[in-house]
Motif scaffolding. Sequence first.
Motif, short mmCIF file in Angstrom:
data_model
loop_
_atom_site.label_atom_id
_atom_site.label_comp_id
_atom_site.label_asym_id
_atom_site.label_seq_id
_atom_site.Cartn_x
_atom_site.Cartn_y
_atom_site.Cartn_z
N MET A 1 0.97 -1.18 0.10
CA MET A 1 -0.04 0.21 -0.12
C MET A 1 1.04 1.19 0.11
O MET A 1 1.75 1.48 0.64
N ARG A 2 0.17 1.91 -0.76
CA ARG A 2 1.35 3.31 -1.17
C ARG A 2 0.82 4.47 0.35
O ARG A 2 0.15 4.90 0.91
N SER A 3 2.70 4.73 0.65
CA SER A 3 1.85 6.21 2.06
C SER A 3 1.52 7.61 1.25
O SER A 3 1.66 7.61 -0.46
N LEU A 4 1.10 7.97 1.70
CA LEU A 4 0.20 9.62 1.64
C LEU A 4 1.48 10.36 1.44
O LEU A 4 2.46 10.05 1.96
N ALA A 5 1.40 11.17 0.87
CA ALA A 5 2.23 12.55 0.26
C ALA A 5 3.03 12.87 1.19
O ALA A 5 1.89 13.10 2.31
N PRO A 6 3.91 13.11 1.85
CA PRO A 6 4.73 13.81 2.65
C PRO A 6 3.79 14.85 3.16
O PRO A 6 4.02 15.23 4.77
N GLY A 7 3.71 16.39 2.01
CA GLY A 7 2.49 17.47 2.81
C GLY A 7 1.43 16.63 3.26
O GLY A 7 1.33 17.58 3.86
N ILE A 8 0.55 16.13 2.49
CA ILE A 8 -0.71 15.53 3.23
C ILE A 8 -0.54 15.13 4.80
O ILE A 8 -1.53 15.34 5.42
N LYS A 9 0.83 13.94 4.86
CA LYS A 9 1.05 13.62 5.88
C LYS A 9 1.25 14.57 7.19
O LYS A 9 0.61 15.11 8.61
N LEU A 10 2.06 16.08 6.70
CA LEU A 10 1.91 17.26 7.77
C LEU A 10 0.66 17.74 7.64
O LEU A 10 0.54 18.08 8.82
N ILE A 11 0.24 17.48 7.36
CA ILE A 11 -1.60 18.55 7.07
C ILE A 11 -2.34 17.81 7.47
O ILE A 11 -2.99 18.82 9.15
N THR A 12 -2.26 16.61 7.79
CA THR A 12 -3.40 16.20 8.30
C THR A 12 -2.96 15.89 9.95
O THR A 12 -3.40 14.98 10.71
N SER A 13 -0.95 15.93 10.47
CA SER A 13 -0.87 15.67 11.10
C SER A 13 -1.05 16.47 13.18
O SER A 13 -1.73 15.92 13.79
N PHE A 14 -2.12 17.89 11.96
CA PHE A 14 -2.06 18.89 12.89
C PHE A 14 -3.69 18.55 12.90
O PHE A 14 -4.59 18.41 12.48
N SER A 15 -4.57 18.66 14.05
CA SER A 15 -5.95 18.32 15.02
C SER A 15 -6.25 19.82 14.35
O SER A 15 -5.99 20.32 13.70
N ARG A 16 -8.05 19.64 14.54
CA ARG A 16 -8.40 21.06 14.00
C ARG A 16 -8.24 21.54 14.76
O ARG A 16 -8.17 23.17 14.50
N ASP A 17 -7.89 21.25 16.08
CA ASP A 17 -7.93 23.19 16.93
C ASP A 17 -6.86 23.75 16.58
O ASP A 17 -6.59 24.56 17.40
N SER A 18 -5.54 23.46 16.24
CA SER A 18 -4.67 23.43 15.59
C SER A 18 -4.73 24.94 15.16
O SER A 18 -3.93 25.47 14.94
N TRP A 19 -5.41 24.18 13.72
CA TRP A 19 -5.08 24.41 12.56
C TRP A 19 -6.29 25.99 13.11
O TRP A 19 -5.76 27.26 12.20
N TYR A 20 -7.39 26.18 14.01
CA TYR A 20 -8.16 26.75 14.10
C TYR A 20 -7.00 28.19 14.94
O TYR A 20 -7.12 29.63 14.59
N ARG A 21 -6.27 27.40 15.93
CA ARG A 21 -5.69 28.33 16.57
C ARG A 21 -4.32 29.21 15.66
O ARG A 21 -3.78 30.17 15.57
N PHE A 22 -4.09 28.84 14.39
CA PHE A 22 -3.00 28.99 13.41
C PHE A 22 -3.43 29.88 12.36
O PHE A 22 -2.77 31.31 12.64
N PHE A 23 -5.13 29.65 12.54
CA PHE A 23 -5.84 30.97 11.79
C PHE A 23 -5.73 32.10 12.07
O PHE A 23 -5.54 33.13 11.91
N ILE A 24 -6.10 31.86 13.51
CA ILE A 24 -6.93 32.58 14.74
C ILE A 24 -5.33 34.05 14.66
O ILE A 24 -5.10 35.06 15.11
N LEU A 25 -4.39 32.66 14.71
CA LEU A 25 -2.53 34.19 15.25
C LEU A 25 -3.06 34.31 13.85
O LEU A 25 -2.59 35.73 13.81
N LEU A 26 -2.84 34.62 13.11
CA LEU A 26 -2.57 34.76 11.23
C LEU A 26 -3.22 35.71 11.10
O LEU A 26 -3.08 36.96 10.75
N LEU A 27 -5.30 35.83 11.65
CA LEU A 27 -5.66 36.59 11.22
C LEU A 27 -5.50 37.94 11.82
O LEU A 27 -5.74 38.80 11.64
N THR A 28 -5.60 37.72 12.99
CA THR A 28 -5.20 39.02 14.53
C THR A 28 -3.55 39.51 14.01
O THR A 28 -3.80 40.82 14.28
#
Length: 500
Positions: free
Chosen positions: A1-28
């Motif tokens: 079975m082929r593994s996911l692309a490294p970039g996708i692995k990196l994206i999916t390694s973060f939880s939804r809360d982590s993405w929200y935190r990054f998004f709020i930090l960027l917005l502010t």
Amino acid sequence: MRSLAPGIKLITSFSRDSWYRFFILLLTFVFYTTYHLSRKPISIIKSQLHRNCSNVIHPADLNITDNDTWCDWAPFDQNNYQNLFGVLDNCFLVAYAIGMFFSGIFGERLPLRYYLSSGMILSGIFTALFGLGFYWQIHSLWYYCLVQALNGLVQTTGWPAVVACVGNWFGKGKRGFIMGIWNSHTSVGNILGSLIAGVYVSSAWGLSFIVPGIIIAAAGVICFLFLVESKQEQKGNKNKDCRCLPLLRNSSSNEEIFSANTSTAVETVEDHTEAISFCGALRIPGVVEFSLCLLFAKLVSYTFLYWLPLYIANVAHFDPKKAGDLSTLFDVGGIVGGILAGLISDYSGGRATTCCAMLIIAAPMVSQTFFFLSFFAQTSGKMQTSVSTRCMLLWCGALVNGPYALITTAVSADLGTHECLRGNSRALSTVTAIIDGTGSIGAAVGPLLAGLISPTGWNNVFYMLIAADVLACLVRLKADVCCPGSCIRRSEDGVDTLQG
């Protein structure tokens, strides 16, 4: 079975809360960048409002004789133009200082998304109105003073609101380093404001205000559409009493505590504590001392912000765009200084000591910067290309803005979440507003004094800045953030008292 692309692995390694935190930090970050972006043009266009008309090409169809101020913009075509510039700066800064003391109180009690977005839209309108004075041919000082004062009032919505939102999503962790990077929005905004204003200053200076006004108003619309001010709101909590929370609270209050080594959040019981009173916030150990320290530190920073481009234009005979571009080196140094101050304070565990050390070094650095600017201005225009001059501007910006950035972010967060606040933890926005509001008094006094002193010689302005740095250091020596046994307690009648 082929593994996911490294970039996708990196994206999916973060939880939804982590993405929200990054998004709020960027917005502010973007939001407060636009606040400073809209404040900077006034310093760039000063040298355009009053110029050396003997160096300006006289239009053939302009019938003016024996008038050496024909190219200036009234009412700044008089000999007292520097005093008028000081008054103009002061209208914004005094209104900002007064409004800041009330802004934190509103920020604790109003929906931050509406509060912040309306403030940015109104600020965009008033910034654009200043520039429209060019197209409407307005030459009344009262018009520009009124627009500046109203803009100063609405701009107070920014700082307490963005700090509170960041505090709601991020825990203590490496607070100094994270907030040092985040606080670079101040210098980034100044740099972008200088560059944007410089594009139009020589052709149509009105656009130097209108374009930044459109940008901050557009950011206000984005804020209304996308800002999530709390984790509870993100989860669909409809409780309107739950606003942005401080960065660090006790486990008995509603919070997220983040370890320095993990992003895992532990949710606790919901907090229904009333917001702290103004007098109660003043009694928190260290608030008054650091407020006074910031008063002098911000006096120095804002004097450079509003007067450095004009000084460079005068002593080096640069055009407004070139002077504005060179002055951005001071703001680039401010980015480095804020990050460096946060990193050192995290490593040493002493925010107050870090501020004091940088202030001590800043005083002679201001003196050396003045010497280099004056020396190279007199050596065949070498000021623009001198490596030494550029380095001095960078280091001066780092040492002047480093303590300023640390006090307004990590120190304010530490004081607003002081361990003595177990009885009332909703103090971050109010404490931030008190500290920044007091600092804004210095920001108002500095440019005003520069306008009054500069006709007697620019060297006197730099002596004033050195004295302010020394006073900031002396005031800091009295600060004692850690006061064991000193606590704020709210009695049954709602009065905050200091107990120890």
